[in-house]
Design an enzyme around this catalytic site. Structure first.
Site, PDB file in Angstrom:
ATOM      1  N   ASP A  35       0.817  -1.215   0.000  1.00  0.00           N
ATOM      2  CA  ASP A  35       0.000   0.000   0.000  1.00  0.00           C
ATOM      3  C   ASP A  35       0.856   1.274   0.000  1.00  0.00           C
ATOM      4  OD1 ASP A  35       1.003  -0.244   2.490  1.00  0.00           O
ATOM      5  OD2 ASP A  35      -0.891   0.088   3.545  1.00  0.00           O
ATOM      6  N   HIS A 242      23.598   3.722 -18.693  1.00  0.00           N
ATOM      7  CA  HIS A 242      22.486   3.914 -17.756  1.00  0.00           C
ATOM      8  C   HIS A 242      22.776   3.295 -16.394  1.00  0.00           C
ATOM      9  CE1 HIS A 242      19.507   4.632 -21.298  1.00  0.00           C
ATOM     10  NE2 HIS A 242      20.239   5.675 -21.023  1.00  0.00           N
ATOM     11  N   ASP A 259      25.480  12.105 -13.681  1.00  0.00           N
ATOM     12  CA  ASP A 259      24.411  12.634 -14.539  1.00  0.00           C
ATOM     13  C   ASP A 259      23.194  12.781 -13.643  1.00  0.00           C
ATOM     14  OD1 ASP A 259      22.407  13.184 -16.364  1.00  0.00           O
ATOM     15  OD2 ASP A 259      23.066  11.678 -17.826  1.00  0.00           O
ATOM     16  N   ASP A 270      19.161  18.792 -16.601  1.00  0.00           N
ATOM     17  CA  ASP A 270      19.829  17.539 -16.982  1.00  0.00           C
ATOM     18  C   ASP A 270      21.308  17.845 -17.195  1.00  0.00           C
ATOM     19  OD1 ASP A 270      20.534  15.081 -17.986  1.00  0.00           O
ATOM     20  OD2 ASP A 270      19.368  15.253 -19.836  1.00  0.00           O
ATOM     21  N   HIS A 349      25.868   7.451 -28.356  1.00  0.00           N
ATOM     22  CA  HIS A 349      24.563   8.111 -28.198  1.00  0.00           C
ATOM     23  C   HIS A 349      24.556   9.440 -28.941  1.00  0.00           C
ATOM     24  CE1 HIS A 349      26.157  10.935 -25.170  1.00  0.00           C
ATOM     25  NE2 HIS A 349      26.725   9.915 -24.565  1.00  0.00           N
ATOM     26  N   HIS A 353      18.984  16.244 -26.783  1.00  0.00           N
ATOM     27  CA  HIS A 353      17.545  15.964 -26.875  1.00  0.00           C
ATOM     28  C   HIS A 353      16.802  17.189 -26.363  1.00  0.00           C
ATOM     29  CE1 HIS A 353      17.705  15.274 -22.494  1.00  0.00           C
ATOM     30  NE2 HIS A 353      18.786  14.543 -22.718  1.00  0.00           N
ATOM     31  N   HIS A 360      13.514  13.878 -21.367  1.00  0.00           N
ATOM     32  CA  HIS A 360      13.542  13.706 -22.831  1.00  0.00           C
ATOM     33  C   HIS A 360      12.209  14.287 -23.303  1.00  0.00           C
ATOM     34  CE1 HIS A 360      16.487  10.128 -22.215  1.00  0.00           C
ATOM     35  NE2 HIS A 360      17.059  11.295 -22.085  1.00  0.00           N
ATOM     36  N   GLU A 383      25.468  17.133 -24.975  1.00  0.00           N
ATOM     37  CA  GLU A 383      26.069  16.154 -24.076  1.00  0.00           C
ATOM     38  C   GLU A 383      26.965  15.132 -24.775  1.00  0.00           C
ATOM     39  OE1 GLU A 383      23.232  13.210 -22.523  1.00  0.00           O
ATOM     40  OE2 GLU A 383      21.625  14.498 -23.255  1.00  0.00           O
ATOM     41  N   TYR A 387      33.567   6.938 -24.179  1.00  0.00           N
ATOM     42  CA  TYR A 387      33.478   5.818 -23.240  1.00  0.00           C
ATOM     43  C   TYR A 387      34.443   4.744 -23.715  1.00  0.00           C
ATOM     44  CZ  TYR A 387      29.297   8.598 -22.699  1.00  0.00           C
ATOM     45  OH  TYR A 387      28.449   9.668 -22.547  1.00  0.00           O
ATOM     46  N   ARG A 404      31.400  12.186 -19.887  1.00  0.00           N
ATOM     47  CA  ARG A 404      30.345  12.922 -20.583  1.00  0.00           C
ATOM     48  C   ARG A 404      30.274  14.301 -19.937  1.00  0.00           C
ATOM     49  NH1 ARG A 404      26.729   9.485 -20.368  1.00  0.00           N
ATOM     50  NH2 ARG A 404      25.398  10.013 -18.602  1.00  0.00           N
ATOM     51  N   GLU A 406      27.566  17.461 -19.967  1.00  0.00           N
ATOM     52  CA  GLU A 406      26.208  17.777 -20.439  1.00  0.00           C
ATOM     53  C   GLU A 406      25.711  19.082 -19.852  1.00  0.00           C
ATOM     54  OE1 GLU A 406      23.149  14.969 -19.197  1.00  0.00           O
ATOM     55  OE2 GLU A 406      21.851  15.659 -20.827  1.00  0.00           O
TER      56      GLU A 406
HETATM   57  N1  GLY Z   1      19.886  12.088 -18.054  1.00  0.00           N
HETATM   58  C1  GLY Z   1      19.341  11.579 -19.233  1.00  0.00           C
HETATM   59  C2  GLY Z   1      20.054  12.057 -20.417  1.00  0.00           C
HETATM   60  O1  GLY Z   1      21.096  12.655 -20.302  1.00  0.00           O
HETATM   61  O2  GLY Z   1      19.572  11.910 -21.520  1.00  0.00           O
HETATM   62 MN    MN Z   2      20.439  14.406 -21.387  1.00  0.00          MN
HETATM   63 MN    MN Z   3      21.750  13.540 -18.497  1.00  0.00          MN
END
Ligand code: GLY
Ligand code: MN
Ligand code: MN
Length: 436
Positions: A35, A242, A259, A270, A349, A353, A360, A383, A387, A404, A406
């Site tokens: 619950d 991820h 991140d 982000d 990647h 975005h 996103h 970003e 890697y 990375r 960003e």
């Molecule tokens: N934190 C998600 C991205 O960077 O797309």
């Molecule tokens: Mn992002």
């Molecule tokens: Mn991110």
């Protein structure tokens, strides 16, 4: 954001739907286990149109008919309930909600099905997020069938169902000044969280201890929550895109990638920063870092009105690929390496975005085979990363480096403005991490 902003959006959508009827429910509450609930988060489309924070709410927009009836925005929400309010907290109830949020009418949520069937009579078009939630598809089909059942009484049901998301996505893609102000607040808090994590970082801490620093700063400064599950990835964990376990120790002489971003009034920040656990980059870490930073600068330069969405990515890929050649991780002609996509082993990647109510965010990236052209008010992340997963052909000094960087940017009339301000250059990071 005032209620006038939400009202203006409903009016704009009412113009789009003509004499149609649009239905936008908020998100359901979700059980975590037994619950206990997940923290409640409204649906972004519903929020965009209403600013109404409660669950079990639906907004219905009823377009003007034959130029006679006035267009109406109508809220369905929970009734006041003394006992439930003692346990769970304040509810507006339809009457107070109507006045406070500027709806033309408001009714208890229990009346939705009956009223919906009434609203749909003799309307040509129904607007709804088809397929988003099967339960809603069924509920709406039932309302349509109820109208159809009255054909012999001369009533007609809508013949067309349009996906409302296309209209809303286009609206959400270009942010106005009020949204920009919130996005700046969100970015400021997230930036402070990253700076705090840098200051707190020491070899031997666990990844979750840096997550705690971020959470503290976000909440201390009034952000509502993390906008998404934060990534705190020490060493080679950064090469898992991820990674969210955040439960390993941070080792001396390695990097940590964070991140993380907060949510303020529904708007996500982000940010990714990557920094040395002990506060000083070694030579190999610095070499890779400077390449990613240069790629980000190239991407910023390609983020401007009139440029298309993928130009920033293409600019970043060129700098990253040249860097991979300099690092001797790739060999060959630059154009050829880009063409063949050899860089993808180290950069898999996209460079950005849309960013807004969803991390996103809503919005088309392509129309047909054309990438979306950037316009002032659009918000994107920039970003790039590299890697370098450990492998037999990777020099030990580079193996396990994942970086990375960003930031969040707003497209302006002439180029772009960067919302996010967390320390970023090698010098800035080493300065903020100095323990003296
Ligand atoms: N934190 C998600 C991205 O960077 O797309
Ligand atoms: Mn992002
Ligand atoms: Mn991110």
């Amino acid at each position: 954001m005032t209620h006038a902003h939400f009202l203006a959006r409903r009016k704009r959508l009412l113009k789009t739907i003509g004499d149609g009827v649009a239905i936008v429910p908020t998100a359901p509450e979700v059980i975590r286990n037994r619950d206990a609930h997940h923290p409640y988060r409204f649906d972004s489309y519903f929020w965009y149109l209403t600013g109404f924070p409660e669950p079990e709410a639906v907004v219905v927009l009823v377009g003007a008919k034959d130029g006679k009836s006035k267009p109406k925005s109508i809220l369905f929400c929970r009734e006041k309930h003394e006992e439930r309010e003692i346990w769970d907290g304040y509810r507006y109830g339809p009457k107070a909600a109507r006045a406070a949020f500027g709806f033309d009418a408001a009714y208890p949520i229990e009346q939705l099905d009956k009223k919906l069937a009434e609203f749909l009579v003799d309307r040509d078009t129904l607007w709804h997020a088809i397929g988003h939630d099967v339960a809603w598809d069924t509920r709406i089909a039932k309302a349509l069938n109820e109208v159809r059942a009255q054909t012999r009484a001369g009533k007609r049901a809508p013949r067309a169902i349009h996906d409302l998301r296309a209209e809303l996505d286009a609206m959400r893609l270009v942010k106005d000044a009020a949204e920009a102000a919130i996005q700046q607040r969100s970015a400021d808090i997230a930036s402070a969280g990253h700076a705090r994590a840098m200051r707190a970082c020491r070899p031997g801490l666990a990844e979750y201890e840096l997550e705690a620093e971020l959470t503290y700063e976000f909440r201390k400064r009034g952000a509502d929550a993390h906008a998404y599950t934060p990534i705190v990835a020490g060493g080679a964990n950064a090469c898992v895109l991820h990674y969210v376990d955040n439960n390993k120790l941070l080792n001396d002489h390695t990097l940590v990638l964070i991140d993380a971003g907060c949510e303020v009034e529904g708007y996500a920040a982000d940010i990714t920063r990557t920094f040395p656990v002990n506060g000083r980059f070694n030579a190999a870490q610095k070499d890779v870092y400077e390449i990613v930073l240069a790629a980000q600068d190239a991407a910023f330069a390609a983020t401007a009105p009139g440029r298309h969405f993928m130009e920033a990515h293409d600019a970043a890929v060129r700098v990253l690929t040249r860097g991979l050649v300099d690092l001797k991780l790739l060999t060959g002609d630059l154009d050829n390496l880009i063409e063949k996509g050899d860089y993808r082993r180290f950069y898999m990647h996209r460079t950005g975005h849309w960013l807004g109510l969803d991390v996103h965010d809503a919005g088309e990236y392509k129309a047909g085979d054309q990438w979306t052209t950037l316009q002032p008010g659009m918000t994107v992340t920039v970003e790039p990363g590299l890697y370098i997963r450990p492998a037999g052909d990777i020099p030990p000094a580079l193996a396990g480096i994942g970086i990375r960087i960003e930031d969040d940017v707003r497209v302006t009339e002439t180029g772009c403005d960067i919302y996010t301000t967390a320390p970023k250059t090698v010098a800035e990071i080493e300065e903020v991490m100095r323990h003296d």
